[in-house]
Design a protein around this motif. Structure first.
Motif: not given
Ligand SMILES: [Zn+2]
Ligand SMILES: [Zn+2]
Length: 323
Positions: A304-323
């Motif tokens: 759940q935490f991982r999905l939240q962080v991935e979603k937020k990273a996508r929203e912010k357009g941050l380029t961390f590794r997101v599946e």
């Protein structure tokens, strides 16, 4: 002051018993408490493969040394696991300390990082999620605790361990017990007690062989035996509530030596009753739909935490590794 046993110069005074100890007898006393805990609760059986979680801090490094010593007389396999949460400036030196200690003791050592297995370092998570004060995220310790627990279990399964030994000392146990009492969270106390319970095939049982040893004695054991440990504190502030409980227990121990052991004994007496009532049985647990680890719901907290962080990273357009 003189050692109560042999009369040599004392290096330690245990106020809870009134006894003084020289270096030799101090070491003996600590090692005896460790061995008796292992024996009393049959924490380790001959020939088992034991994974030890080693952060590089005093508790886990001393635990690894004590386990290595025990192995000389009582054969079992030992493998060290270090979780690298990705905390700049803090984690890299402690990982090296864990590595050097394992090498010195001739123990196989494996490192598992948040970056590789979760997708984000803890530093990146905090950066992605935003401000704690503004309510944009939960405390860093919440992500860290949930993910570390998840990854330790993953790692222990990965190395084929029968059990996972963790460095919780007497102070940690007593703090944990009182925190859960004060929060009314009795169910949580049933999950991890003096001995392990077979809970789920996907959950490696945890053992805590240091639970009868005060923090103070672990620090002194490391110092007296020239064991290299990392004494620095995590830059993410310790939970305020835990710190208050810790200070209060230390104050009580100061006024009434032996308080910590009395609290532990209370916990030990209550544990079987709590576990009987609250511990989830295998049949009541599901497998997380994403990772397969046991959970009471559909998706485990770590996922759940991982999905939240991935979603937020996508929203912010941050380029961390997101599946
Ligand atoms: Zn002595
Ligand atoms: Zn999961």
């Amino acid at each position: 002051m003189k050692c109560s046993k042999c009369g040599k110069t004392a290096v330690y005074h245990a106020r809870y018993t009134g006894r003084y100890y020289c270096k030799k007898h101090f070491n003996e006393m600590v090692e005896k408490k460790f061995k008796e805990t292992v024996k009393k609760y049959r924490l380790i059986e001959k020939g088992e493969r034991i994974a030890v979680g080693v952060s590089g801090g005093k508790d886990s490094v001393v635990l690894m040394h004590l386990l290595a010593k025990l192995r000389e007389k009582f054969p079992f396999e030992l493998v060290a696991i270090t979780i690298d949460e990705g905390i700049a400036g803090y984690r890299p030196p402690s990982v090296e300390i864990a590595k050097r200690n394992a090498k010195k003791l001739g123990i196989e050592h494996r490192i598992y990082s948040f970056k590789e297995y979760i997708g984000f370092t803890l530093d990146e998570t905090v950066e992605i999620m935003g401000s704690f004060e503004k309510g944009e995220r939960v405390g860093a310790c919440s992500y860290c605790g949930v993910w570390r627990r998840w990854l330790l279990n993953y790692a222990a399964m990965d190395v084929g361990a029968d059990k996972l030994a963790v460095g919780h000392n007497l102070d940690d146990e007593v703090q944990m017990f009182l925190m859960n009492i004060l929060r009314g969270d009795i169910a949580r106390l049933g999950r991890t007690g003096p001995y392990y319970e077979e809970i789920h095939p996907e959950l490696v049982p945890r053992i805590k062989p240091l639970r009868e040893i005060p923090e103070k004695e672990i620090v002194l054991y490391a110092v007296l035996n020239n064991i290299e440990v990392d004494l620095s504190e995590c830059p993410y502030a310790v939970e305020a509530f835990r710190a208050e409980i810790r200070d209060w227990i230390n104050e009580m121990e100061e006024k009434h030596p032996g308080t910590k052991y009395q609290i532990l004994r209370s916990y030990d007496k209550l544990f079987p009753l709590i576990a009987k009532t609250y511990t989830k049985k295998t049949s009541e647990l599901n497998r997380c739909k994403i990772c397969g680890q046991p959970t009471t719901g559909e998706i485990c907290k770590a996922c759940q935490f991982r999905l939240q962080v991935e979603k937020k990273a996508r929203e912010k357009g941050l380029t961390f590794r997101v599946e």
